[in-house]
Scaffold this motif. Structure first.
Motif, PDB file in Angstrom:
ATOM      1  N   HIS A 208       0.571  -1.306   0.181  1.00  0.00           N
ATOM      2  CA  HIS A 208      -0.094  -0.126   0.021  1.00  0.00           C
ATOM      3  C   HIS A 208       0.698   1.359   0.146  1.00  0.00           C
ATOM      4  N   ALA A 209       2.159   1.149   0.691  1.00  0.00           N
ATOM      5  CA  ALA A 209       2.872   2.308   0.893  1.00  0.00           C
ATOM      6  C   ALA A 209       3.356   2.495  -0.390  1.00  0.00           C
ATOM      7  N   VAL A 210       3.957   1.507  -1.105  1.00  0.00           N
ATOM      8  CA  VAL A 210       4.634   1.765  -2.633  1.00  0.00           C
ATOM      9  C   VAL A 210       3.239   2.331  -3.525  1.00  0.00           C
TER      10      VAL A 210
ATOM     11  N   SER B 167      13.341   1.337  -2.107  1.00  0.00           N
ATOM     12  CA  SER B 167      14.352   1.072  -1.146  1.00  0.00           C
ATOM     13  C   SER B 167      14.042   1.082   0.176  1.00  0.00           C
ATOM     14  N   LEU B 168      14.256  -0.059   0.984  1.00  0.00           N
ATOM     15  CA  LEU B 168      13.884  -0.063   2.314  1.00  0.00           C
ATOM     16  C   LEU B 168      15.143   0.171   3.180  1.00  0.00           C
ATOM     17  N   ALA B 169      15.146   1.383   3.735  1.00  0.00           N
ATOM     18  CA  ALA B 169      16.317   2.028   4.096  1.00  0.00           C
ATOM     19  C   ALA B 169      16.818   1.259   5.551  1.00  0.00           C
ATOM     20  N   ASP B 170      15.920   0.467   6.252  1.00  0.00           N
ATOM     21  CA  ASP B 170      16.479  -0.139   7.318  1.00  0.00           C
ATOM     22  C   ASP B 170      17.159  -1.278   7.018  1.00  0.00           C
ATOM     23  N   GLU B 171      17.221  -1.511   5.514  1.00  0.00           N
ATOM     24  CA  GLU B 171      18.169  -2.629   5.205  1.00  0.00           C
ATOM     25  C   GLU B 171      19.640  -1.903   4.944  1.00  0.00           C
TER      26      GLU B 171
END
Ligand code: UTP
Length: 288
Positions: A113-115, A130-134
């Protein structure tokens, strides 16, 4: 096949429950690895891959992310007046390194949903996610650059992967991949499988390039596991319709969205720190 990939989406509206209480009033993406917040590492990686048009999907309580990439006139003036030139340069660089747009996800209804919230901003173009927590430290090429090269070769969607130990497959989205002329073509993916269900030990690590077809599929994706709209469900549909490739990303990777990965990332980058690395090494040796 060249493409003009320029846009990247950073979903940052999650609740960060694995990192409470730190994430009660601070976005997970603003937690620092040594002296930089996670989100800045992510933005620097994107810029290094030529993805200079950035949108962050944020939610309530995430304003410090916007402030971080904004100009702080007062701080800049004070640092300049005090002759603190290095700090002035650092702070003014962060504010000017990228043009960042922000879109609100009004409720945390899932990564898919966010995307999808970014669809009007992306339009009919291929785009990165990109998932910044990775946190992925570049070894030569940045992670996003490694994906970009396969995307430019194929024009297709590309997913960043890494092998994980058997006992960790149940924490990740795991893919089923087949060799296709030296590329890894993804057949399907399954979110957090048990070790018996897992089709491989290749995990998705929060780096993606998608064709805009993904948005059409996300619109029709019903809430899945946890009542959330799962990105993985739409990706399965995408892989059934058109080629989706995987890239085993080279680079040290830290799942900094949980305390252990975060500590390891801080220890690793702390030991490499120009000014404090040696002192930290000595102190850690003494502790051990
Ligand atoms: P995570 O699974 O890491 O979720 O989401 P989270 O809520 O941030 O953390 P935990 O699991 O509660 O500890 C993966 C990515 O998707 C974003 C998160 O911000 C993170 O970057 N996300 C997740 C959203 O933007 N919106 C959502 O509704 C869910």
């Amino acid at each position: 096949m060249g493409t003009s990939l320029r846009k990247i989406v950073f979903p940052t509206a999650g609740m960060g429950t694995r990192f409470l209480p730190a994430t009660k009033a601070t976005p997970k993406e603003m937690l620092t690895i040594v002296d930089k917040p996670l989100i800045q590492y992510g933005v620097e990686e994107a810029l290094a891959a030529g993805l200079g048009e950035i949108v962050m999907v944020t939610g309530r309580g995430k304003r410090s992310i916007e402030d971080h990439f904004d100009i702080s006139a007062e701080l800049e003036t004070n640092l300049h007046a005090a002759g603190k030139d290095d700090l002035y340069k650092t702070v003014s660089h962060v504010a000017r390194m990228a043009n960042v747009a922000y879109i609100r996800q009004k409720q945390p209804l899932g990564l898919g949903h966010a995307v999808l919230c970014a669809a009007p901003w992306v339009g009919d173009e291929c785009f990165g996610v990109s998932l910044a927590d990775e946190l992925i430290l570049p070894e030569g090429k940045s992670a996003m650059q490694q994906l970009r090269e396969v995307h430019e070769q194929t024009g297709a969607s590309v997913i960043g992967l890494a092998p994980v130990p058997d006992q960790e497959v149940s924490r990740y989205g795991i893919v089923k991949a087949n060799d296709e002329n030296g590329l890894l073509r993804l057949e399907t993916m399954i979110e957090k499988p048990s070790i018996d269900e897992a089709p491989s030990n290749l995990a998705m690590i929060g780096r993606y390039i998608f064709t805009p077809r993904l948005f059409g599929l996300l619109k029709d994706t019903k809430p899945g596991a946890g009542g959330e709209i799962q990105l993985t469900d739409a990706m399965c549909q995408l892989a059934a319709e058109e080629p989706v490739y995987g890239v085993v990303v080279e680079g040290a990777r830290f799942d900094a969205g949980n305390p252990y990965g975060f500590l390891l990332a801080n220890a690793t980058l702390g030991l490499q720190h120009k000014e404090h690395g040696e002192a930290l090494r000595t102190a850690l040796k003494a502790l051990l």
